[in-house]
Scaffold this motif. Structure first.
Motif, short mmCIF file in Angstrom:
data_model
loop_
_atom_site.label_atom_id
_atom_site.label_comp_id
_atom_site.label_asym_id
_atom_site.label_seq_id
_atom_site.Cartn_x
_atom_site.Cartn_y
_atom_site.Cartn_z
N ASN A 270 0.85 -1.19 0.00
CA ASN A 270 0.00 0.00 0.00
C ASN A 270 0.89 1.24 0.00
O ASN A 270 1.64 1.47 0.96
CB ASN A 270 -0.90 0.00 1.23
N PRO A 271 0.82 2.06 -1.03
CA PRO A 271 1.68 3.25 -1.08
C PRO A 271 1.34 4.27 0.02
O PRO A 271 2.16 5.13 0.32
CB PRO A 271 1.41 3.82 -2.48
N GLU A 272 0.14 4.14 0.61
CA GLU A 272 -0.27 5.08 1.66
C GLU A 272 0.17 4.63 3.05
O GLU A 272 -0.01 5.36 4.02
CB GLU A 272 -1.79 5.27 1.64
N TYR A 273 0.71 3.40 3.13
CA TYR A 273 1.12 2.89 4.44
C TYR A 273 2.52 3.37 4.80
O TYR A 273 3.46 3.26 4.01
CB TYR A 273 1.11 1.36 4.44
N THR A 274 2.63 3.90 6.01
CA THR A 274 3.93 4.28 6.57
C THR A 274 3.98 3.78 8.01
O THR A 274 3.11 4.12 8.81
CB THR A 274 4.13 5.81 6.58
N PRO A 275 4.94 2.95 8.35
CA PRO A 275 5.02 2.44 9.72
C PRO A 275 5.23 3.57 10.72
O PRO A 275 5.80 4.61 10.38
CB PRO A 275 6.21 1.47 9.69
N ASP A 276 4.76 3.35 11.94
CA ASP A 276 4.91 4.35 13.00
C ASP A 276 5.31 3.62 14.28
O ASP A 276 4.52 2.89 14.86
CB ASP A 276 3.60 5.11 13.20
N ASP A 277 6.54 3.83 14.69
CA ASP A 277 7.04 3.19 15.91
C ASP A 277 6.53 3.87 17.18
O ASP A 277 6.82 3.40 18.28
CB ASP A 277 8.58 3.20 15.92
N GLU A 278 5.80 4.96 17.01
CA GLU A 278 5.32 5.69 18.18
C GLU A 278 3.80 5.81 18.18
O GLU A 278 3.23 6.84 18.55
CB GLU A 278 5.97 7.07 18.24
N LEU A 279 3.14 4.73 17.80
CA LEU A 279 1.68 4.72 17.88
C LEU A 279 1.19 4.93 19.30
O LEU A 279 0.12 5.49 19.54
CB LEU A 279 1.14 3.38 17.35
N TYR A 280 1.98 4.46 20.25
CA TYR A 280 1.62 4.52 21.66
C TYR A 280 1.73 5.92 22.24
O TYR A 280 1.17 6.22 23.31
CB TYR A 280 2.57 3.62 22.46
N LEU A 281 2.46 6.81 21.57
CA LEU A 281 2.94 8.05 22.18
C LEU A 281 1.88 9.15 22.25
O LEU A 281 1.21 9.46 21.26
CB LEU A 281 4.14 8.57 21.39
N TYR A 282 1.79 9.75 23.44
CA TYR A 282 1.01 10.97 23.65
C TYR A 282 1.93 11.97 24.35
O TYR A 282 2.43 11.69 25.44
CB TYR A 282 -0.24 10.70 24.49
N GLU A 283 2.15 13.07 23.71
CA GLU A 283 3.11 14.05 24.24
C GLU A 283 2.59 14.76 25.49
O GLU A 283 3.37 15.32 26.25
CB GLU A 283 3.45 15.09 23.16
N ASP A 284 1.27 14.71 25.70
CA ASP A 284 0.71 15.48 26.80
C ASP A 284 -0.45 14.73 27.45
O ASP A 284 -1.51 14.56 26.84
CB ASP A 284 0.23 16.83 26.26
N PHE A 285 -0.23 14.24 28.65
CA PHE A 285 -1.29 13.73 29.52
C PHE A 285 -1.45 14.70 30.67
O PHE A 285 -0.44 15.12 31.27
CB PHE A 285 -0.91 12.37 30.11
N GLY A 286 -2.68 15.07 31.01
CA GLY A 286 -2.80 16.02 32.11
C GLY A 286 -4.15 16.11 32.78
O GLY A 286 -4.33 16.92 33.70
N ALA A 287 -5.13 15.29 32.35
CA ALA A 287 -6.46 15.37 32.96
C ALA A 287 -7.20 14.05 32.77
O ALA A 287 -6.88 13.27 31.87
CB ALA A 287 -7.26 16.52 32.35
N ILE A 288 -8.19 13.83 33.62
CA ILE A 288 -9.00 12.62 33.54
C ILE A 288 -10.43 12.98 33.91
O ILE A 288 -10.66 13.89 34.72
CB ILE A 288 -8.46 11.52 34.48
#
Length: 393
Positions: A291-309
């Motif tokens: 798929n030419p639109e597929y690009t792997p992402d090793d940081e799917l898990y990443l959120y730069e900012d957590f701060g509320a619940i």
């Protein structure tokens, strides 16, 4: 052994707890902001429920009004990014009311989330927890990725009884995850495989087409097979044993016809025998390409900012209790917190509920016996009243 113990101690010391809430007293209202997005949100109240061990420790916030939306949220003590490390979101839920339809999940958001205007469309990083409505009983794990919310593709069944249960989500920096319920693993996997966060790696080749002469029929009619001459027999025939009734009048009743019966010689629709198709090539499989639109992402898990619940819920029947919230980067820290809260509650709660259920069962039996015993007396009294009325008449 000393090295293992030392490593465990170091891990706990280096662990970060970004948010913890146990609702031990009325000060919780100062930390949890009530949304003003609507003027008729349901109210949370402090309660340990009907069955608990230590009330101050086991109490949480309970939904208190039926058929209401609830919206309340709190800021973290410390804003953080989970880059290069795990994040653990854990809390307890108790559907004491025997919930029929309603949410029991939390939304974990950025530090700049508008808590005063918090509502269903407020952006969040992760939505996690049980949701029940009729026969649907599942644990939601919804991840926000590039501005879109994605629900986990796997089914995770939540608990639906009236006891307290512990829900834990572990999001790892290697793009894997685990959902635990009551400390036991309920689902594991990879973020890329279990969510549609990225386009598919492979797609069907748009230029490939099935050849016109491709034969997918595994079996075909035998061209040499022919229908027997005596095959075609009617399905129903006149009953040969039937006789015209003696009192039959053709002028009054019309011309008599014998009733129809199933033909014992009827063989049904004839079909030629099937033979292996010599031209069979198997099922045609559409070839795939990268798929030419597929690009792997090793940081799917990443959120730069957590701060509320926050809790953003709808409940038809209120009574759910939320407690023992912790957000940390250490599963060991979350487990230790559960050991001091949930583990101590669940034993006492189960024992007290079972005792109450048994007492209710015995009471119901006694009342049934009492009613049964009173029935003859009521009958005699009724008969006496009837006799008295009869004498008076």
């Amino acid at each position: 052994m000393r090295s293992v113990c030392l490593l465990a101690v170091v891990a706990l010391v280096s662990a970060e707890v970004y948010f913890k809430e146990e609702f031990n007293d009325n000060t919780w209202e100062q930390r949890w902001v009530q949304s003003n997005h609507k003027d008729d949100f349901g109210a949370f109240k402090l309660s340990a429920g009907k069955y608990f061990d230590v009330e101050s420790r086991d109490q949480g916030i309970q939904t208190s009004q039926d058929a209401k939306f609830y919206s309340r949220a709190a800021k973290f003590d410390k804003t953080f990014s989970n880059k290069g490390k795990s994040v653990v979101i854990q809390y307890t839920v108790k559907h004491e009311q025997g919930i029929d339809c309603g949410g029991g999940y939390v939304k974990v958001m950025r530090s700049d989330a508008d808590l005063v205007g918090f509502h269903g469309e407020t952006p969040y990083n992760i939505m996690f927890g049980p949701d029940i409505c009729g026969p649907t009983r599942r644990v939601h794990v919804i991840l926000s990725y590039k501005g879109k919310n994605h629900l986990i593709k796997k089914e995770i069944t939540c608990k639906s009884d009236e006891l307290t249960h512990l829900y834990t989500l572990i999001l790892n920096s290697d793009n894997t995850y685990e959902v635990q319920i009551d400390g036991e693993s309920a689902q594991t996997g990879s973020l890329e495989e279990d969510w549609d966060l990225l386009p598919a790696k492979k797609i069907k080749d748009p230029d490939a087409k099935k050849p016109e002469d491709w034969d997918e029929r595994e079996y075909v009619d035998d061209a040499e097979d022919s229908k027997p001459e005596d095959w075609d027999k009617p399905e129903h025939i006149p009953d040969p044993d039937a006789k015209q009734p003696e009192d039959w009048d053709d002028e009054m009743d019309g011309e008599w016809e014998p009733p129809m019966i199933d033909n014992p010689e009827y063989k049904g629709e004839w079909k030629p025998k099937q033979i292996k198709n010599p031209e069979y090539k198997g099922k045609w499989i559409h070839p795939e390409i990268d798929n030419p639109e597929y690009t792997p992402d090793d940081e799917l898990y990443l959120y730069e900012d957590f701060g509320a619940i926050g809790f953003d819920l709808w409940q038809v029947k209120s009574g759910t209790i939320f407690d023992n919230i912790i957000v940390t980067d250490s599963l060991e820290e979350a487990q230790a917190h559960a050991a001091e809260t949930f583990d101590k509650l669940k034993v006492a709660e189960k024992e007290k509920k079972e005792a109450a259920d048994e007492a209710a069962r015995k009471l119901a039996e006694e009342e049934a016996k009492k009613k049964e015993a009173e029935k003859p007396e009521e009958t005699e009294e009724a008969e006496e009243d009837e006799d008295k009325e009869h004498d008076e008449l």
